[in-house]
Write an enzyme that holds these catalytic residues in place. Structure first.
Site, PDB file in Angstrom:
ATOM      1  N   GLY A  15     -46.990  63.612   2.486  1.00  0.00           N
ATOM      2  CA  GLY A  15     -45.843  62.983   2.085  1.00  0.00           C
ATOM      3  C   GLY A  15     -45.097  63.527   0.950  1.00  0.00           C
ATOM      4  N   ASN A  17     -42.794  65.926   0.605  1.00  0.00           N
ATOM      5  CA  ASN A  17     -41.319  65.639   0.914  1.00  0.00           C
ATOM      6  C   ASN A  17     -40.900  64.558   1.267  1.00  0.00           C
ATOM      7  OD1 ASN A  17     -40.230  68.717   1.476  1.00  0.00           O
ATOM      8  ND2 ASN A  17     -42.389  68.721   2.511  1.00  0.00           N
ATOM      9  N   LEU A  95     -46.348  66.749  12.213  1.00  0.00           N
ATOM     10  CA  LEU A  95     -47.080  68.010  12.715  1.00  0.00           C
ATOM     11  C   LEU A  95     -46.954  67.830  14.384  1.00  0.00           C
ATOM     12  CD1 LEU A  95     -49.297  68.940   9.763  1.00  0.00           C
ATOM     13  CD2 LEU A  95     -46.820  69.774  10.321  1.00  0.00           C
ATOM     14  N   ASN A 112     -35.574  69.125  10.299  1.00  0.00           N
ATOM     15  CA  ASN A 112     -36.907  69.562  10.004  1.00  0.00           C
ATOM     16  C   ASN A 112     -37.019  70.389   8.903  1.00  0.00           C
ATOM     17  OD1 ASN A 112     -39.947  69.656  10.475  1.00  0.00           O
ATOM     18  ND2 ASN A 112     -39.308  71.757  11.340  1.00  0.00           N
ATOM     19  N   HIS A 114     -39.382  73.548   7.444  1.00  0.00           N
ATOM     20  CA  HIS A 114     -40.453  74.272   7.725  1.00  0.00           C
ATOM     21  C   HIS A 114     -40.597  75.394   6.352  1.00  0.00           C
ATOM     22  CE1 HIS A 114     -42.878  76.702  10.351  1.00  0.00           C
ATOM     23  NE2 HIS A 114     -42.369  77.836   9.884  1.00  0.00           N
ATOM     24  N   ASP A 155     -38.990  74.772  16.060  1.00  0.00           N
ATOM     25  CA  ASP A 155     -38.331  75.521  15.009  1.00  0.00           C
ATOM     26  C   ASP A 155     -37.268  76.355  15.380  1.00  0.00           C
ATOM     27  OD1 ASP A 155     -40.165  74.509  13.262  1.00  0.00           O
ATOM     28  OD2 ASP A 155     -41.479  75.969  13.682  1.00  0.00           O
TER      29      ASP A 155
END
Ligand code: GAR
Length: 213
Positions: A15, A17, A95, A112, A114, A155
């Site tokens: 976590g 982010n 994930l 998202n 990446h 993605d």
């Protein structure tokens, strides 16, 4: 006053982010949105601790505790998101790949982060340290991070922002992961969260003739 975009953050692990988003909100760098819910798909996710410390409601929703299928798992998340009145969903190290059944409910409302420069090192199987392992194996000299909208292609949604980061001699997947986080992810994600929150806040105001408060 326009009413802020209600943000739900989906997490699976450490976590960091999520922490970057919480810190940005505290600093006032995220001002058009407010984190109202954290959902973890593992009860062991340290991100839950971060949510708790910040006083943000958190829920653990796993495949196992919701009936065992992707469909029931996603249905439980949709219910929690509806109950929280979430307008924007941020995948911050989440994930689990979401199906079209989920993503089509939230067009341009899921973003998202990446840890590579899409279209490199992305798609099914490329997550967490595996992404950096693949970048080192290939021998790229520059990698980075990408924030993008989420659709049914893993993605594959529209790119919102990217930042390049140098690969240095002697890098391991761990050192590279840390540099990409520090120099790209923790900067890009809060910035994108504010930009997208601002757009959604204005869209909500337009729908209610400017009187959404
Ligand atoms: C981050 O590097 C994020 O970009 C990555 O997982 C890590 C989670 O760290 N996400 C993916 O690989 C998604 N395909 P965090 O839990 O400390 O934020």
């Amino acid at each position: 006053m326009l009413s802020k975009t209600r943000i739900a953050v989906l997490v699976s692990g450490g976590g960091t982010n999520l922490q970057a988003l919480i810190d940005a909100q505290k600093r006032g760098d995220i001002k058009s949105g407010e984190i109202v819910l954290v959902i973890a798909n593992s009860s062991r996710a340290y991100a839950l601790e971060r949510a708790k410390n910040a006083g943000i409601p958190a829920a653990v929703i796993t495949k196992k505790n919701t009936g065992g299928t992707q469909e029931t798992f996603e249905a439980a998340m949709i219910k929690a998101l509806d109950e929280a009145g979430a307008d924007l969903i941020i995948l911050a190290g989440f994930l689990s790949i979401l199906t079209e059944n989920f993503t089509r409910r939230y067009p341009k409302r899921i973003i998202n982060i990446h840890p590579a420069l899409i279209p490199s090192f992305c798609g099914k199987g490329y997550y967490g340290l595996y992404v950096h392992e693949a970048a080192l194996k290939y021998g790229v000299k520059v990698t980075g991070a990408t924030v993008h909208y989420v659709n049914e292609v893993p993605d594959g949604g529209e790119i919102i922002a990217q930042k390049a980061v140098d690969v240095l001699p002697g890098d391991t997947p761990e050192t590279l992961q840390r540099r990409v986080m520090e120099q790209a992810e923790w900067i890009l994600l809060p910035r994108a969260a504010e930009t997208v929150s601002e757009r959604i806040m204005r869209e909500k105001a337009n729908l209610t003739g400017g009187k959404n408060d």
